[in-house]
Design a protein around this motif. Structure first.
Motif, mmCIF file in Angstrom:
data_model
loop_
_atom_site.group_PDB
_atom_site.id
_atom_site.type_symbol
_atom_site.label_atom_id
_atom_site.label_comp_id
_atom_site.label_asym_id
_atom_site.label_seq_id
_atom_site.Cartn_x
_atom_site.Cartn_y
_atom_site.Cartn_z
ATOM 1 N N UNK A 60 0.809 -1.216 0.000
ATOM 2 C CA UNK A 60 0.000 0.000 0.000
ATOM 3 C C UNK A 60 0.842 1.264 0.000
ATOM 4 N N UNK A 61 2.055 1.120 0.528
ATOM 5 C CA UNK A 61 2.924 2.312 0.642
ATOM 6 C C UNK A 61 3.786 2.548 -0.605
ATOM 7 N N UNK A 62 3.666 1.649 -1.587
ATOM 8 C CA UNK A 62 4.405 1.861 -2.842
ATOM 9 C C UNK A 62 3.555 2.765 -3.731
ATOM 10 N N UNK A 63 3.673 4.057 -3.506
ATOM 11 C CA UNK A 63 2.826 5.013 -4.228
ATOM 12 C C UNK A 63 3.692 5.960 -5.049
ATOM 13 N N UNK A 64 3.076 6.606 -6.024
ATOM 14 C CA UNK A 64 3.814 7.543 -6.856
ATOM 15 C C UNK A 64 4.484 8.616 -5.988
ATOM 16 N N UNK A 65 5.780 8.787 -6.170
ATOM 17 C CA UNK A 65 6.497 9.812 -5.418
ATOM 18 C C UNK A 65 7.240 9.287 -4.206
ATOM 19 N N UNK A 66 6.915 8.075 -3.761
ATOM 20 C CA UNK A 66 7.582 7.534 -2.578
ATOM 21 C C UNK A 66 9.040 7.199 -2.885
ATOM 22 N N UNK A 67 9.902 7.405 -1.900
ATOM 23 C CA UNK A 67 11.308 7.022 -2.042
ATOM 24 C C UNK A 67 11.457 5.598 -1.512
ATOM 25 N N UNK A 68 12.069 4.725 -2.315
ATOM 26 C CA UNK A 68 12.209 3.331 -1.876
ATOM 27 C C UNK A 68 13.612 2.808 -2.166
ATOM 28 N N UNK A 69 13.903 1.692 -1.526
ATOM 29 C CA UNK A 69 15.148 0.981 -1.760
ATOM 30 C C UNK A 69 14.771 -0.455 -2.110
ATOM 31 N N UNK A 70 15.288 -0.960 -3.220
ATOM 32 C CA UNK A 70 14.983 -2.350 -3.586
ATOM 33 C C UNK A 70 16.280 -3.131 -3.764
ATOM 34 N N UNK A 71 16.239 -4.366 -3.289
ATOM 35 C CA UNK A 71 17.403 -5.241 -3.449
ATOM 36 C C UNK A 71 16.940 -6.525 -4.117
ATOM 37 N N UNK A 72 17.718 -7.012 -5.057
ATOM 38 C CA UNK A 72 17.349 -8.244 -5.739
ATOM 39 C C UNK A 72 18.281 -8.501 -6.899
ATOM 40 N N UNK A 73 17.965 -9.491 -7.709
ATOM 41 C CA UNK A 73 18.817 -9.803 -8.850
ATOM 42 C C UNK A 73 18.405 -8.993 -10.072
ATOM 43 N N UNK A 74 19.412 -8.614 -10.843
ATOM 44 C CA UNK A 74 19.140 -7.962 -12.124
ATOM 45 C C UNK A 74 19.026 -9.081 -13.147
ATOM 46 N N UNK A 75 17.808 -9.247 -13.677
ATOM 47 C CA UNK A 75 17.568 -10.384 -14.584
ATOM 48 C C UNK A 75 17.050 -9.877 -15.916
ATOM 49 N N UNK A 76 17.123 -10.730 -16.925
ATOM 50 C CA UNK A 76 16.568 -10.332 -18.212
ATOM 51 C C UNK A 76 15.060 -10.201 -18.076
ATOM 52 N N UNK A 77 14.512 -9.150 -18.677
ATOM 53 C CA UNK A 77 13.088 -8.896 -18.505
ATOM 54 C C UNK A 77 12.280 -9.707 -19.499
ATOM 55 N N UNK A 78 11.173 -10.254 -18.994
ATOM 56 C CA UNK A 78 10.292 -10.998 -19.896
ATOM 57 C C UNK A 78 9.406 -10.042 -20.662
ATOM 58 N N UNK A 79 9.153 -8.897 -20.059
ATOM 59 C CA UNK A 79 8.279 -7.915 -20.704
ATOM 60 C C UNK A 79 8.989 -7.180 -21.822
ATOM 61 N N UNK A 80 8.227 -6.580 -22.700
ATOM 62 C CA UNK A 80 8.816 -5.765 -23.748
ATOM 63 C C UNK A 80 9.213 -4.415 -23.149
ATOM 64 N N UNK A 81 10.065 -3.704 -23.823
ATOM 65 C CA UNK A 81 10.350 -2.334 -23.374
ATOM 66 C C UNK A 81 11.622 -2.184 -22.580
ATOM 67 N N UNK A 82 12.082 -3.236 -21.935
ATOM 68 C CA UNK A 82 13.353 -3.120 -21.219
ATOM 69 C C UNK A 82 14.105 -4.432 -21.301
ATOM 70 N N UNK A 83 15.441 -4.289 -21.269
ATOM 71 C CA UNK A 83 16.279 -5.464 -21.364
ATOM 72 C C UNK A 83 16.350 -6.153 -19.995
ATOM 73 N N UNK A 84 16.558 -5.309 -18.977
ATOM 74 C CA UNK A 84 16.713 -5.860 -17.626
ATOM 75 C C UNK A 84 15.665 -5.326 -16.661
ATOM 76 N N UNK A 85 15.423 -6.107 -15.629
ATOM 77 C CA UNK A 85 14.572 -5.635 -14.544
ATOM 78 C C UNK A 85 15.117 -6.197 -13.231
ATOM 79 N N UNK A 86 14.626 -5.642 -12.138
ATOM 80 C CA UNK A 86 15.078 -6.165 -10.831
ATOM 81 C C UNK A 86 13.981 -7.052 -10.251
#
Ligand code: ATP
Ligand code: MN
Length: 477
Positions: A60-86
């Motif tokens: 619920x707190x992941x809203x437009x404008x919020x500052x966040x920190x994400x940790x995870x693997x950088x993997x090839x994206x399955x979606x179109x539009x980007x090569x990599x995603x986290x």
């Protein structure tokens, strides 16, 4: 764990184990996909949240404008539009942003609304792009001059000299405005003021710059400039940044060559370094122009227009030729201009400048040899006795971007001119010293940095290319 900038993640050559990114949420869709931006690039990185294993409270707190920190693997994206995603393993909310109240919603806002929120507009794609380009352009300015051996000079911001002799200055005083000391004649006694004299914010560093050119050979200034001109136009600011090179032994032709080479260099520099941002702004402009009538749309897309300036010489035209063209042109004959051009000597208005550039020559134009009486006192008088070695560079969509001249190096001629215009010789004794001791031909120009940024970004209002614009009735932030 040290975070990696989004730009570097997106440019990675391979997938990566355990990365950390920090930034601001642009959008969050399907309770799963975060578009995260950290200002390093216009591009967002997609962060995929494992929503089944994330607390409802956090989602619920992941809203437009919020500052966040994400940790995870950088993997090839399955979606179109980007090569990599986290692929997010750990998500931390650094600073909440109330979705109801945050003004920069993920939708189209008017430029007026964004100006009122200048402290937040830089979080939008367009303003992020503009401000990154502005930064790169200002680096390009230094890069050009330093590489050519020019010396960077910081001319004073508080000055007793009115370089343009045109008024329109902001006064500086520490006198109590509700109890001004008066002298015997009943005028304000500036001897009691902080500097013991009347002072203003600078309208140009040129006069001081000239004294340095007459010692260091080639110099440039790049600093804030102030004009209290009450012109509420899309091309004037009360506080703007000006670049003023001044070169000993350069005549007006050398001055034009320098200005042209300089402008082409900085535009090329921005095109090489800001591809993504320029591509975005080109799209923005196309979009904006869809709502305009065909006749008002630009003939070229942004990048094409920038390339055009790089590949074509600026057209050099004398004032006298320009007047002939303007006198005979259709809008003049049909009285479509607000100011009709009747005779030689008329001052050119921006409607005339834009006609020459946009309709007649269809390329940047350098106008030179203006009538002496519409130009400043320090410009060199030609042999004809009625024109001066002045030059203005006119750009499509902008009008005047550069104003410059060969300076009057002859002591007697200069003093004569000052007398005629009632300019105090005593005040400018130090300026006249450059002509007393080792005077020489020299030239320079002033380029309004924001007008350059306007041109490169394809924006149409100068208030949108400076972080916090100062204009009549407005000094917020
Ligand atoms: P304009 O006719 O457009 O008011 P100017 O003749 O007053 O310009 P100069 O005194 O020659 O301009 O100043 C040099 C350059 O500084 C101009 O070519 C322009 O690029 C820029 N400039 C001048 N006034 C402003 C302003 N108020 N805001 C932003 N840039 C300015
Ligand atoms: Mn002006």
């Amino acid at each position: 764990m040290k975070h990696t900038r989004v730009k570097d993640l997106l440019n990675s050559n391979n997938t990566l184990h355990e990365v950390n990114a920090k930034g601001w949420v642009r959008t969050f869709r399907n309770n799963q996909f975060i578009a995260l931006n950290d200002g390093s690039t216009i591009n967002n990185i997609q962060c995929v949240v494992d929503f089944e294993n994330t607390a409802e409270e956090t989602l619920k707190r992941i809203t437009t404008g919020a500052a966040i920190s994400v940790t995870g693997n950088l993997v090839e994206s399955k979606g179109a539009g980007q090569k990599y995603e986290i692929q997010v393993k750990k998500l931390e909310i650094l600073g909440d942003s109330d979705a109801e109240k945050f003004p920069m919603q993920p939708k189209k806002h008017s430029l007026e609304f964004l100006r009122e929120n200048a402290h937040l507009r830089v979080r939008t794609n367009a303003f992020g792009a503009i401000m990154r380009i502005r930064s790169v352009l200002s680096f390009a300015v230094h890069s050009y001059f330093q590489q050519k051996g020019f010396v960077y000079v910081n001319t004073p911001i508080i000055t007793g000299a009115d370089a343009e002799g045109a008024g329109e200055m902001f006064q500086i005083t520490s006198l109590p405005l509700n109890n001004l000391p008066k002298n015997e004649e009943g005028n304000i006694d500036y001897k009691k003021d902080f500097f013991g004299k009347h002072t203003n914010l600078t309208v140009s560093g040129q006069l001081e710059g000239e004294t340095f050119a007459m010692a260091l050979g080639q110099i440039y200034t790049f600093g804030p400039t102030f004009r209290a001109e009450n012109s509420n136009t899309s091309r004037h600011l009360a506080e703007f940044w000006m670049i003023e090179p001044e070169v000993a032994f350069n005549n007006l032709d050398d001055n034009m060559d320098l200005a042209e080479d300089f402008i082409q260099y900085v535009i090329k520099f921005a095109m090489d370094k800001c591809g993504d941002d320029l591509k975005f702004l080109e799209g923005r402009l196309l979009d904006e122009e869809k709502s305009k009538p065909q006749a008002e749309r630009s003939e070229m897309a942004l990048l094409e227009k920038l390339n055009f300036v790089l590949e074509n010489n600026f057209k050099r035209v004398s004032y006298t030729e320009a007047i002939d063209i303007l006198r005979d042109c259709t809008p003049n004959k049909k009285k479509k201009f607000q100011y009709i051009i009747n005779e030689w000597g008329a001052d050119l208005q921006s409607e005339h400048e834009r006609y020459l550039v946009e309709k007649h020559f269809k390329c940047p134009v350098i106008l030179f040899d203006y009538p002496a009486n519409i130009k400043a006192f320090y410009m060199r008088l030609n042999e004809d006795g009625k024109t001066v070695r002045a030059m203005d560079i006119l750009f499509p969509g902008i009008g005047e971007i550069v104003g410059g001249s060969q300076r009057e190096e002859r002591f007697d001629v200069l003093v004569e001119k000052m007398k005629a215009l009632g300019i105090d010789e005593e005040e400018l004794w130090w300026y006249l010293d450059t002509r007393r001791f080792g005077s020489a031909v020299h030239s320079g120009f002033g380029l309004g940095f924001e007008r350059l940024v306007l041109f490169v970004t394809g924006m149409s209002n100068i208030r949108d290319v400076i972080p916090f614009p100062r204009t009549p009735q407005n000094a917020d932030f």
